[in-house]
Design an enzyme around this catalytic site. Structure first.
Site, PDB file in Angstrom:
ATOM      1  CE  LYS A 125      -6.712 -11.423  34.403  1.00 18.31           C
ATOM      2  NZ  LYS A 125      -7.238 -12.089  33.187  1.00 18.31           N
ATOM      3  CB  SER A 200      -3.833 -13.442  32.185  1.00 15.77           C
ATOM      4  OG  SER A 200      -5.201 -13.185  31.854  1.00 15.77           O
ATOM      5  CB  SER A 224      -7.118 -15.877  30.956  1.00 21.57           C
ATOM      6  OG  SER A 224      -5.895 -15.699  30.287  1.00 21.57           O
TER       7      SER A 224
END
Length: 570
Positions: A125, A200, A224
């Protein structure tokens, strides 16, 4: 809590607005579902453990493996926009070094112990530091920021032999459940390009589902890891709080939110969750009892079909309920267990509890700074500023109708400061005006959160009562689950929504968020596809430090229900 006539009308208006918004979006984007093409190479379909075993046995070279994944990313990334910056040349160079090490190795046992993930391609990420890669978290002000070191979990994965291929997209400042920002644009779901990947850690969910990576690094403070894993039909694990280090990500949690933010693995295959978690946790792994043998027949299973009917959250889709029912029936028929249906009243207030606990202070009086709490605060603006509705309706008995969520409004902790990235704070009303004419460098959810900060004031009485309710719920959950319990619970009220539609249903993240503030380990497990060809799934929840239970059940359900389904396969 009984609602007044005016409040009932406001609830009705809220629901009508959401439905109208969703209907409008369906008309604006009526394109038929389109999935990415399925992977053609068998190398792309191997779990990390088996891939590493093949490499150690020299049945395939690491260069071949990395080249296969590079080719796959180049094939589908133009469609999904999940990998926002690659390091293909560096990865190939590291692959050559792995092949050299294997040729000179004294033995496979030594390599397996020292480098359990040797040669396995991974993605990270973008919010995590990966040396030489951007670290913007989708914030335009940070578009020139390049990481000069590795986050702790990234460093540990590298030391275990994993090879990062690049970094993946997230929402702006990791604060929303659609992965879209002004730096990299929007990421699309591999099963239907008109759908979201979640947030996210949405880029990780998409890249794993599209067979562009074996393992992903994600973080989770409101779902997330689990929402993207659910929307993309892969596995994700939110560990027990405080075991896996969160160092090296932007924005990071501070104050009380350090107890809620979790870093964890996202994988296509359930069997990879445990070994990756071991590496990520490092010395703290001993707290998680991963060496204990699990007897599935002795687990006490519990099941909840929904949260009890919060007015803020959409009803759970029938197909999601049907998938959960099939799991219950399978467990009872195949394992001979009795799945106990439970109705935990406080879960109805999941959104309010999460919001209040996210904005509470720790023993030092500090409030955290992680921006991902924004989904709760966003509601004021995204739902036309219905302040009274949000802060008073459906509050638990004893709350005084004051604000049930404040977005950490201490001077040093404003979200507008984060948007400015330590420069001048952003003026959200001015940014909204710029956004309306296409000139803002921020996304609408980020601007909306900034606006709510200007509108809301802390009401200590109501907030304290909700925090107390959260603590009581935590104790209730721990007592219910005990040393051998697992709860089956929906991952989200709907399958992957269409792009932009989360703005119409900003509270639906509550199904995942509640377990962050409760500190419980949760494994997200896929359960095949819906009639629309979109992933279904379920959350598996255990008491603190009983991660081994949810991981064992996930492995079992993968075998029973098939796990990850190849997108685009006819």
């Amino acid at each position: 809590m009984a609602l007044s006539r005016a409040e009932r009308w406001l609830v009705l208006l809220l629901r009508l607005l959401s439905r109208a918004c969703l209907a409008l979006l369906a008309l604006v984007a009526p394109a038929p579902p389109r999935a990415v093409p399925p992977p053609r190479r068998e190398l792309l379909l191997l779990p990390a453990r088996r891939l590493a075993a093949r490499l150690r046995a020299r049945q395939v070279t690491c260069v071949e493996v990395v080249e296969a994944y590079v080719e796959r990313i180049k094939e589908v990334n133009p469609l999904i926009n999940a990998v926002v910056k690659d390091r293909f040349e560096e990865a190939l160079q590291e692959a050559r070094q792995v092949d050299k090490l294997l040729s000179e190795s004294p033995g496979n046992d030594y390599l397996e112990e020292k480098f359990p993930l040797l040669g396995v391609p991974i993605t990270v990420k973008e919010a995590f530091s990966l040396h030489g890669m951007p670290n913007t978290s989708g914030l335009v002000n940070r578009r020139n920021v390049v990481a000069t070191s590795d986050a702790t979990v990234v460093s540990r994965l590298k030391q275990a032999g994993a090879i990062p291929l690049g970094v993946t997209n997230c929402s702006e400042l990791c604060m929303w459940y659609e992965s879209s920002n002004r730096v990299y644009g929007r990421t699309n779901n591999p099963y239907d390009l008109q759908r979201i990947v979640g947030g996210s850690s949405g880029g990780e969910g998409g890249v794993l589902a599209a067979a562009c990576s074996v393992i992903g690094v994600g973080s989770d403070i409101g779902g997330s890891i689990r929402m993207p894993a659910f929307f993309n039909g892969v596995f994700g694990h939110k560990p027990t709080t405080g075991v896996v280090p969160n160092d090296g990500q932007f924005p990071n949690a501070r104050g009380v939110r350090t107890s809620y933010l979790c870093t964890g693995p996202m994988c296509r295959y359930a069997e990879d969750l445990e070994p990756v978690l071991r590496v990520m946790a490092g010395p703290g792994v001993n707290k998680l009892k991963l060496n204990e043998k699990v007897s599935l027949e002795k687990i006490k299973f519990h099941c909840m079909d929904h949260d009890g009917g919060s007015v803020f959250v959409s009803p759970v889709d029938k197909e999601i309920l049907q998938a959960q029912k099939k799991v219950v029936e399978h467990l009872e028929s195949e394992l001979g267990v009795q799945v106990q249906r439970v109705a935990i009243h406080k879960m109805k207030y999941s959104f309010q509890i999460w919001s209040a606990m996210m904005s509470s202070t720790d023993s030092n009086g500090q409030v955290g700074t992680s921006a991902e709490q924004a989904a709760s605060c966003l509601a004021l603006t995204s739902e036309l500023g219905l302040l009274r509705l949000w802060v008073g309706i459906n509050a638990p008995d004893g709350a005084d109708g004051g604000s049930v969520c404040v977005c950490a409004l201490q001077e040093a902790q404003l979200f507008t400061d984060l948007l400015g990235d330590h420069g001048k704070p952003v003026w959200p009303l001015w940014e909204l005006m710029k956004w309306l004419v296409g000139m803002s460098s921020h996304t609408l959810p980020a601007i909306a959160l900034g606006l709510t900060e200007k509108l809301m004031k802390l009401n200590p009485g109501a907030n304290a009562k909700l925090v107390s309710m959260g603590k009581s719920l935590q104790e209730e959950m721990e007592a219910l689950l005990g040393p051998d319990g697992v709860l089956l619970y929906p991952s989200h009220p709907t399958v992957a929504p269409r792009h932009h539609s989360p703005i119409c249903t900003p509270f639906n993240f509550a199904y995942t968020a509640i377990f962050n503030v409760l500190g419980l380990p949760v494994t997200q497990c896929p359960l095949g596809l819906s009639s629309e060809g979109l992933p279904l799934g379920i959350q598996l929840v255990a008491a603190s430090y009983n991660d081994h239970l949810t991981l064992a059940v996930a492995r079992y359900l993968e075998k029973a229900f098939g796990g990850w389904v190849i997108p685009g396969k006819v």
